[in-house]
Design a protein around this motif. Sequence first.
Motif, PDB file in Angstrom:
ATOM      1  N   UNK A 160       0.840  -1.198   0.000  1.00 56.82           N
ATOM      2  CA  UNK A 160       0.000   0.000   0.000  1.00 56.82           C
ATOM      3  C   UNK A 160       0.868   1.238   0.000  1.00 56.82           C
ATOM      4  N   UNK A 161       0.798   1.963  -1.092  1.00 62.42           N
ATOM      5  CA  UNK A 161       1.631   3.151  -1.232  1.00 62.42           C
ATOM      6  C   UNK A 161       1.402   4.150  -0.108  1.00 62.42           C
ATOM      7  N   UNK A 162       0.158   4.273   0.306  1.00 65.52           N
ATOM      8  CA  UNK A 162      -0.143   5.312   1.290  1.00 65.52           C
ATOM      9  C   UNK A 162       0.436   5.021   2.667  1.00 65.52           C
ATOM     10  N   UNK A 163       0.920   3.811   2.873  1.00 64.92           N
ATOM     11  CA  UNK A 163       1.578   3.488   4.138  1.00 64.92           C
ATOM     12  C   UNK A 163       3.093   3.445   4.002  1.00 64.92           C
ATOM     13  N   UNK A 164       3.553   3.848   2.854  1.00 61.56           N
ATOM     14  CA  UNK A 164       4.979   3.781   2.552  1.00 61.56           C
ATOM     15  C   UNK A 164       5.622   5.085   2.997  1.00 61.56           C
ATOM     16  N   UNK A 165       6.563   4.983   3.879  1.00 64.14           N
ATOM     17  CA  UNK A 165       7.074   6.222   4.468  1.00 64.14           C
ATOM     18  C   UNK A 165       7.640   7.216   3.463  1.00 64.14           C
ATOM     19  N   UNK A 200      13.095   1.122   2.514  1.00 64.00           N
ATOM     20  CA  UNK A 200      12.373   1.701   3.645  1.00 64.00           C
ATOM     21  C   UNK A 200      12.932   1.157   4.960  1.00 64.00           C
ATOM     22  N   UNK A 210       9.801   5.187  14.837  1.00 58.76           N
ATOM     23  CA  UNK A 210       9.361   4.932  13.466  1.00 58.76           C
ATOM     24  C   UNK A 210       7.833   4.956  13.370  1.00 58.76           C
ATOM     25  N   UNK A 269       5.495   7.771  11.387  1.00 56.82           N
ATOM     26  CA  UNK A 269       4.484   7.443  10.395  1.00 56.82           C
ATOM     27  C   UNK A 269       3.127   8.028  10.760  1.00 56.82           C
ATOM     28  N   UNK A 326      -1.629  -2.875  -7.304  1.00 53.30           N
ATOM     29  CA  UNK A 326      -2.439  -3.210  -6.149  1.00 53.30           C
ATOM     30  C   UNK A 326      -3.897  -3.439  -6.516  1.00 53.30           C
TER      31      UNK A 326
END
Lengths: 168, 168
Positions: A19-24, B130, B142, B146, B62
Motif C-alpha cells: 500500500x503506497x499510502x503506508x509507505x514512508x 524503507x 518509526x 508514520x 495493487x
Amino acid sequence: MKTRAKETALPDTAADAFQLEDFLPYRLAVASAHVSRLFTRNYAENFGLTIPEWRVLAVVGRFQTLSPSAAGEWTAMDKVKVSRASASLVSRGLLRQSQDPSDGRGRLLRLTRKGAALHAQVVPEALALEATLADGLSRAEWVSLNKALAKLNTHCAAIAATGEDDEE
Amino acid sequence: MKTRAKETALPDTAADAFQLEDFLPYRLAVASAHVSRLFTRNYAENFGLTIPEWRVLAVVGRFQTLSPSAAGEWTAMDKVKVSRASASLVSRGLLRQSQDPSDGRGRLLRLTRKGAALHAQVVPEALALEATLADGLSRAEWVSLNKALAKLNTHCAAIAATGEDDEE
DNA sequence: GGCCCTTGTTTTCATTCAGAACTATCTCCC
DNA sequence: GGGAGATAGTTCTGAATGAAAACAAGGGCC
C-alpha cells in the motif's frame, strides 16, 4: 488473492498487498510537498521570496555576517543555489555582499537595514504558519515528529555518505 | 546592533533567535529531499523508473485495474503527472491502457505481464530501502513518525481546502 | 614561481512543474 | 434532440529546479 488464478501464480502476494499510502517515503514526499506549497505561496505573495531566498535571509539574519559557503551548510543548499538566492536578495537591496578582508576569495553576506526589517517581519509569520501546522497534532506528536525527522536526516546523511564511498 | 543584549522582550529578538534547523518545514523538506534522492537513484539505476512511474506501477499493481483519475487520487498526483507517467509505462510495455467500456472518456490502466513482473520485483526492493531508513530510528520512533506524518497530511489537506474557499 | 586546492559565479542542458488550452465524451435540462 | 456546461485525459507553454561542469580569482605549500 482474488483473481490469482486468472493471471500469474507468482508468489508475490507481498507485492500485491503493498500500500503506497503506508509507505514512508511516499508519506514524507506528500507531506513535504503540501507544506512547501503552503509556504511557497505565503512567502511569494506576501514577501516576494522564494524558499532559497527565505532560507538565506533567515540564516544571515541569525548570524549577522556569514560567508556563502557557511550559509550553504546551514541551509542545506549547494553553493549554486546560495549564489543565486543571494544575488537576487542583493539586487533587491535586502542583502549586501562584501569581500572577506581575510580571504580574497571569500565573500561576506549581511542584511541591509531593509533586509533586517523584512527578516523581522517574515520570521514571526513563518512561526505562525508552523503553529498552524502544529495545531493538527498533539504536543507530544509534534515533538516526536521533530525529533524523528532530525534523526532521519542524520541517518540519511550517513547512508548517502557510505553510498558515495561505494560508488565507482 | 549586533548582540546588544542577551535577551530583550522585543519582537525582533525572537526573529534573531530563529533557527532554521529547528523549523519543521525546513526539516521536512530536507528529509524528503534526502529520501527522494535515495529512491530516485535506486529506481532509476535498477529499474529505469521515475518516482511518478513507480507510484503508478505500485497502485495499478495493487488494484489490478484502475482509472487514471483514481490512480491520481491514490498517488497524490495530478492528472497531468499520471498521464505522462502512464504514457511512459505504456511505451515500455509495462502498462496497458484501454477504453472504459462504461464511459467513453475514461481509460483503464492495467499491468502487462511484464509490468506485473517488474512490480513484483520493485516492491520488495522498496520495502528494503524503507527498512534501511527505519534502521536509524527506534521502533517506537518509526511508528510515531508514520502516524505523525499521516496526521500532518490530513491536516494539510484540510488547511489547503479552507484556503481555497477563502481565496478570490 | 608553479602547482593544486578552495571559494564563488556563471553556463548549460535536461528535467520538472503549474497553469491553461484542447479534444472528446457525458449529463443535465430545456 | 440539441445545446450548455461539466468531466476525463492529453498536450502545450513558460518558469523554476537540478546536476554538472566551466570559469575566474585567490590561497597555501613545496
